[in-house]
Scaffold this motif. Structure first.
Motif, PDB file in Angstrom:
ATOM      1  N   ILE A 190      17.592  42.709  10.876  1.00 50.44           N
ATOM      2  CA  ILE A 190      16.631  41.693  10.417  1.00 50.44           C
ATOM      3  C   ILE A 190      16.779  41.507   8.909  1.00 50.44           C
ATOM      4  O   ILE A 190      16.793  40.373   8.409  1.00 50.44           O
ATOM      5  N   LEU A 191      16.884  42.582   8.175  1.00 48.35           N
ATOM      6  CA  LEU A 191      17.061  42.503   6.739  1.00 48.35           C
ATOM      7  C   LEU A 191      18.354  41.785   6.374  1.00 48.35           C
ATOM      8  O   LEU A 191      18.384  40.943   5.476  1.00 48.35           O
ATOM      9  N   LEU A 192      19.422  42.072   7.090  1.00 48.22           N
ATOM     10  CA  LEU A 192      20.698  41.422   6.865  1.00 48.22           C
ATOM     11  C   LEU A 192      20.598  39.925   7.189  1.00 48.22           C
ATOM     12  O   LEU A 192      21.141  39.090   6.445  1.00 48.22           O
ATOM     13  N   ALA A 193      19.880  39.634   8.277  1.00 47.70           N
ATOM     14  CA  ALA A 193      19.705  38.216   8.648  1.00 47.70           C
ATOM     15  C   ALA A 193      18.893  37.498   7.583  1.00 47.70           C
ATOM     16  O   ALA A 193      19.182  36.350   7.231  1.00 47.70           O
ATOM     17  N   LEU A 194      17.864  38.121   7.045  1.00 48.90           N
ATOM     18  CA  LEU A 194      17.056  37.510   5.985  1.00 48.90           C
ATOM     19  C   LEU A 194      17.880  37.335   4.709  1.00 48.90           C
ATOM     20  O   LEU A 194      17.752  36.297   4.014  1.00 48.90           O
ATOM     21  N   LEU A 195      18.680  38.277   4.380  1.00 47.12           N
ATOM     22  CA  LEU A 195      19.504  38.192   3.172  1.00 47.12           C
ATOM     23  C   LEU A 195      20.585  37.129   3.322  1.00 47.12           C
ATOM     24  O   LEU A 195      20.949  36.454   2.343  1.00 47.12           O
ATOM     25  N   SER A 196      21.114  36.936   4.513  1.00 51.07           N
ATOM     26  CA  SER A 196      22.149  35.908   4.694  1.00 51.07           C
ATOM     27  C   SER A 196      21.546  34.509   4.706  1.00 51.07           C
ATOM     28  O   SER A 196      22.209  33.528   4.401  1.00 51.07           O
ATOM     29  N   VAL A 197      20.264  34.371   5.019  1.00 50.49           N
ATOM     30  CA  VAL A 197      19.601  33.065   4.977  1.00 50.49           C
ATOM     31  C   VAL A 197      19.382  32.698   3.501  1.00 50.49           C
ATOM     32  O   VAL A 197      19.491  31.520   3.126  1.00 50.49           O
ATOM     33  N   PHE A 198      19.116  33.565   2.690  1.00 45.14           N
ATOM     34  CA  PHE A 198      18.848  33.264   1.284  1.00 45.14           C
ATOM     35  C   PHE A 198      20.124  33.320   0.557  1.00 45.14           C
ATOM     36  O   PHE A 198      20.721  33.200  -0.248  1.00 45.14           O
ATOM     37  N   LYS A 249      14.163  55.855  16.768  1.00 52.38           N
ATOM     38  CA  LYS A 249      14.170  55.643  15.310  1.00 52.38           C
ATOM     39  C   LYS A 249      15.457  54.944  14.889  1.00 52.38           C
ATOM     40  O   LYS A 249      15.428  54.009  14.076  1.00 52.38           O
ATOM     41  N   GLN A 250      16.584  55.402  15.467  1.00 56.72           N
ATOM     42  CA  GLN A 250      17.856  54.768  15.131  1.00 56.72           C
ATOM     43  C   GLN A 250      17.847  53.294  15.534  1.00 56.72           C
ATOM     44  O   GLN A 250      18.313  52.431  14.793  1.00 56.72           O
ATOM     45  N   LYS A 251      17.318  53.037  16.719  1.00 56.29           N
ATOM     46  CA  LYS A 251      17.234  51.666  17.211  1.00 56.29           C
ATOM     47  C   LYS A 251      16.383  50.826  16.258  1.00 56.29           C
ATOM     48  O   LYS A 251      16.749  49.700  15.903  1.00 56.29           O
ATOM     49  N   ASN A 252      15.238  51.403  15.849  1.00 61.18           N
ATOM     50  CA  ASN A 252      14.367  50.688  14.908  1.00 61.18           C
ATOM     51  C   ASN A 252      15.059  50.460  13.569  1.00 61.18           C
ATOM     52  O   ASN A 252      14.923  49.391  12.955  1.00 61.18           O
ATOM     53  N   TYR A 253      15.818  51.459  13.087  1.00 59.91           N
ATOM     54  CA  TYR A 253      16.550  51.303  11.832  1.00 59.91           C
ATOM     55  C   TYR A 253      17.608  50.215  11.969  1.00 59.91           C
ATOM     56  O   TYR A 253      17.778  49.372  11.075  1.00 59.91           O
ATOM     57  N   TYR A 254      18.365  50.240  13.063  1.00 56.20           N
ATOM     58  CA  TYR A 254      19.391  49.213  13.288  1.00 56.20           C
ATOM     59  C   TYR A 254      18.759  47.836  13.376  1.00 56.20           C
ATOM     60  O   TYR A 254      19.254  46.864  12.799  1.00 56.20           O
ATOM     61  N   LEU A 255      17.633  47.747  14.093  1.00 52.57           N
ATOM     62  CA  LEU A 255      16.941  46.470  14.239  1.00 52.57           C
ATOM     63  C   LEU A 255      16.423  46.004  12.882  1.00 52.57           C
ATOM     64  O   LEU A 255      16.566  44.828  12.520  1.00 52.57           O
ATOM     65  N   GLY A 256      15.809  46.951  12.164  1.00 51.79           N
ATOM     66  CA  GLY A 256      15.303  46.617  10.823  1.00 51.79           C
ATOM     67  C   GLY A 256      16.434  46.198   9.903  1.00 51.79           C
ATOM     68  O   GLY A 256      16.320  45.240   9.130  1.00 51.79           O
TER      69      GLY A 256
END
Length: 189
Positions: A181-189, A171-178
């Motif tokens: 990904i969210l941080l990467a999406l926010l930095s693209v926009f 779960k922690q791994k999934n949260y970190y990955l999520g």
């Protein structure tokens, strides 16, 4: 074949003829079966006397009981006493138990009540010894089963804890990955 194999087989065959004699309604047929039983018992005895055979106490007991039923008390006593003596050499407690009971019955039939009581006490002592051994064996078995179950339960608990940790890490791994990904999406926009 084991050293007790042939005596055991002849003893069983003798026992069958003895049982047939016990239930035969005709005296001639009864005697014929008893003679065959005696022949097989004596053959078992001859095989049991061989070196390294530990089956002699059992054969002596069977012959003693057979002769007791035939009211041949002197022969019965001889074999039964030999059974008790030889069974103590081989630590055959069960054989000693039954030979003692038959000696008690023989003493009683001969009017030797003091001997009957003495042999009966020996029978009870050996019977109680067997019961005690059986209870110890069962107790040991239960103790071993308890220890096994305890270790099995402990392993199951460790397995459950390990699985819970793995699930938490996943779960922690999934949260970190999520989160990444969210941080990467926010930095693209």
């Amino acid at each position: 074949a084991p050293s007790w194999g042939l005596p055991w087989c002849y003893l069983l065959i003798g026992g069958v003829y003895e049982a047939k004699g016990d239930v035969s309604p005709e005296p001639v047929l009864r005697e014929e079966n008893y003679k065959k039983a005696e022949m097989n018992f004596l053959t078992a005895f001859e095989h049991a006397k061989k070196p390294k055979s530990t089956y002699l106490p059992n054969v002596n007991r069977a012959l003693g009981n057979f002769y007791y039923k035939q009211k041949k008390y002197q022969l019965a006593r001889s074999y039964l006493e030999n059974s008790v003596d030889s069974s103590s050499k081989f630590t055959e407690v069960e054989t000693t138990q039954w030979a003692s009971l038959f000696l008690s019955q023989l003493d009683s039939a001969e009017g030797n009540y003091k001997g009957a009581l003495s042999h009966y006490k020996l029978y009870i002592l050996n019977r109680d010894s067997l019961v005690s051994q059986d209870l110890k064996s069962k107790s040991q078995g239960l103790k071993m089963q308890y220890e096994f179950d305890k270790k099995e339960d402990s392993l199951k608990q460790k397995q459950i804890l390990t699985q819970a940790r793995l699930d938490t890490q996943k779960k922690q791994k999934n949260y970190y990955l999520g989160g990444a990904i969210l941080l990467a999406l926010l930095s693209v926009f």
